[in-house]
Design an enzyme around this catalytic site. Sequence first.
Site, PDB file in Angstrom:
ATOM      1  N   ARG A 110       0.851  -1.179   0.000  1.00  0.00           N
ATOM      2  CA  ARG A 110       0.000   0.000   0.000  1.00  0.00           C
ATOM      3  C   ARG A 110       0.889   1.230   0.000  1.00  0.00           C
ATOM      4  O   ARG A 110       1.713   1.392   0.895  1.00  0.00           O
ATOM      5  CB  ARG A 110      -0.844  -0.064   1.275  1.00  0.00           C
ATOM      6  CG  ARG A 110      -1.997   0.865   1.292  1.00  0.00           C
ATOM      7  CD  ARG A 110      -2.860   0.546   2.477  1.00  0.00           C
ATOM      8  NE  ARG A 110      -2.282   0.969   3.737  1.00  0.00           N
ATOM      9  CZ  ARG A 110      -2.992   1.322   4.784  1.00  0.00           C
ATOM     10  NH1 ARG A 110      -4.309   1.287   4.728  1.00  0.00           N
ATOM     11  NH2 ARG A 110      -2.417   1.682   5.898  1.00  0.00           N
ATOM     12  N   THR A 145      -0.705   7.612  -0.866  1.00  0.00           N
ATOM     13  CA  THR A 145      -2.016   7.570  -1.531  1.00  0.00           C
ATOM     14  C   THR A 145      -2.921   6.495  -0.922  1.00  0.00           C
ATOM     15  O   THR A 145      -4.131   6.499  -1.150  1.00  0.00           O
ATOM     16  CB  THR A 145      -1.847   7.235  -3.026  1.00  0.00           C
ATOM     17  OG1 THR A 145      -1.299   5.913  -3.129  1.00  0.00           O
ATOM     18  CG2 THR A 145      -0.941   8.224  -3.722  1.00  0.00           C
ATOM     19  N   ASP A 165       1.002  -2.321  12.328  1.00  0.00           N
ATOM     20  CA  ASP A 165       1.402  -2.767  10.996  1.00  0.00           C
ATOM     21  C   ASP A 165       1.739  -4.254  11.057  1.00  0.00           C
ATOM     22  O   ASP A 165       2.754  -4.654  11.643  1.00  0.00           O
ATOM     23  CB  ASP A 165       2.616  -1.958  10.520  1.00  0.00           C
ATOM     24  CG  ASP A 165       2.929  -2.250   9.062  1.00  0.00           C
ATOM     25  OD1 ASP A 165       3.113  -3.435   8.709  1.00  0.00           O
ATOM     26  OD2 ASP A 165       2.970  -1.301   8.265  1.00  0.00           O
ATOM     27  N   ASP A 188       5.186  -5.424   9.564  1.00  0.00           N
ATOM     28  CA  ASP A 188       6.325  -5.013  10.380  1.00  0.00           C
ATOM     29  C   ASP A 188       6.399  -5.825  11.672  1.00  0.00           C
ATOM     30  O   ASP A 188       7.477  -6.221  12.107  1.00  0.00           O
ATOM     31  CB  ASP A 188       6.225  -3.513  10.705  1.00  0.00           C
ATOM     32  CG  ASP A 188       6.651  -2.660   9.522  1.00  0.00           C
ATOM     33  OD1 ASP A 188       7.267  -3.192   8.580  1.00  0.00           O
ATOM     34  OD2 ASP A 188       6.362  -1.449   9.536  1.00  0.00           O
TER      35      ASP A 188
HETATM   36  C1  PRP Z   1      -0.897  -4.217   4.743  1.00  0.00           C
HETATM   37  C2  PRP Z   1      -1.770  -5.426   4.933  1.00  0.00           C
HETATM   38  C3  PRP Z   1      -2.650  -5.403   3.719  1.00  0.00           C
HETATM   39  C4  PRP Z   1      -2.832  -3.916   3.496  1.00  0.00           C
HETATM   40  C5  PRP Z   1      -4.188  -3.534   4.003  1.00  0.00           C
HETATM   41  O1  PRP Z   1       0.098  -4.478   3.841  1.00  0.00           O
HETATM   42  O2  PRP Z   1      -1.040  -6.621   5.089  1.00  0.00           O
HETATM   43  O3  PRP Z   1      -2.098  -6.018   2.582  1.00  0.00           O
HETATM   44  O4  PRP Z   1      -1.820  -3.260   4.245  1.00  0.00           O
HETATM   45  O5  PRP Z   1      -4.448  -2.197   3.698  1.00  0.00           O
HETATM   46  P1  PRP Z   1      -5.576  -1.774   2.668  1.00  0.00           P
HETATM   47  O6  PRP Z   1      -6.770  -2.602   2.973  1.00  0.00           O
HETATM   48  O7  PRP Z   1      -5.765  -0.317   2.954  1.00  0.00           O
HETATM   49  O8  PRP Z   1      -5.053  -2.007   1.278  1.00  0.00           O
HETATM   50  P2  PRP Z   1       1.261  -3.404   3.546  1.00  0.00           P
HETATM   51  O9  PRP Z   1       0.893  -2.529   2.410  1.00  0.00           O
HETATM   52  O10 PRP Z   1       1.655  -2.731   4.827  1.00  0.00           O
HETATM   53  O11 PRP Z   1       2.439  -4.324   3.008  1.00  0.00           O
HETATM   54  P3  PRP Z   1       3.278  -5.461   3.770  1.00  0.00           P
HETATM   55  O12 PRP Z   1       2.356  -6.614   3.994  1.00  0.00           O
HETATM   56  O13 PRP Z   1       4.341  -5.753   2.789  1.00  0.00           O
HETATM   57  O14 PRP Z   1       3.795  -4.881   5.060  1.00  0.00           O
HETATM   58  N1  URA Z   2      -2.023  -2.430   7.220  1.00  0.00           N
HETATM   59  C1  URA Z   2      -1.643  -2.871   8.434  1.00  0.00           C
HETATM   60  O1  URA Z   2      -0.704  -3.676   8.543  1.00  0.00           O
HETATM   61  N2  URA Z   2      -2.318  -2.429   9.525  1.00  0.00           N
HETATM   62  C2  URA Z   2      -3.328  -1.565   9.420  1.00  0.00           C
HETATM   63  O2  URA Z   2      -3.907  -1.187  10.460  1.00  0.00           O
HETATM   64  C3  URA Z   2      -3.704  -1.109   8.147  1.00  0.00           C
HETATM   65  C4  URA Z   2      -3.042  -1.562   7.063  1.00  0.00           C
END
Ligand code: PRP
Ligand code: URA
Length: 211
Positions: free
Chosen positions: A106, A110, A202, A205
């Site tokens: 994400r 944006t 997160d 993370d």
């Molecule tokens: C997080 C999570 C989802 C997304 C959810 O991933 O694991 O994939 O955010 O957010 P949304 O519903 O607003 O799209 P992130 O983009 O942090 O990537 P990562 O899993 O690589 O940390």
């Molecule tokens: N992605 C995450 O990992 N946590 C949130 O709360 C939203 C998006």
Amino acid sequence: MQDLKVNIIDHPLVQHKLTLMRMKETGTKDFRELLEEISMLMAYEITRDLPLTDTDISTPVSACKSKVLDGKKVGLVPILRAGLGMVDGIVKLIPPIKIGHVGMYRDPKTLKPVEYYCKLPTDINERMLIVVDPMLATGGSAAAALSLLKEKGAKNIIFLCLVAAPEGVRAINEAHPDIKIYTASVDEKLNEHGYIVPGLGDAGDRLFGTL
Ligand code: PRP
Ligand code: URA
């Protein structure tokens, strides 16, 4: 909330483990283990309608008919990265499951999803796909992943997450009304950074220790 189409997995063990995962004191090792355990428990719940068929077997005592899964093919698609943390628990439950990967992150400014990877089993059109990601926030990543899977031929998909925001559930309900959503919790809201409140922070993370 009344308008949301979503299935809450309210099993006490799932709810207890989710609470531990939410706590900010929970470190990477425990977070990882809990996500694996909770994923297995949730997969157990969502597969309760898999069809069975009778087969002839012999126990040490006598011949009998007994139930086995009817051979319906299942596939698992984690949304990278955080979805990876849900794979091992589900594989323990369904060892022959085929696994595809969809990479989405994400954009922090944006909040729009960016696709960076896709590798899928060739026969996804014949499989019931379980798409997993711990977090459903705006719904952008899941909606994009589900659209991609449909473009590639998937016809039967369910989406499994751990924590959802009402906004994310609504977005999937609108973009993909055919897809059943399962979650352990629908939280209160998103904050101004697109994080789920109270959520668990997160997920990627916390899972990989990249805080
Ligand atoms: C997080 C999570 C989802 C997304 C959810 O991933 O694991 O994939 O955010 O957010 P949304 O519903 O607003 O799209 P992130 O983009 O942090 O990537 P990562 O899993 O690589 O940390
Ligand atoms: N992605 C995450 O990992 N946590 C949130 O709360 C939203 C998006």
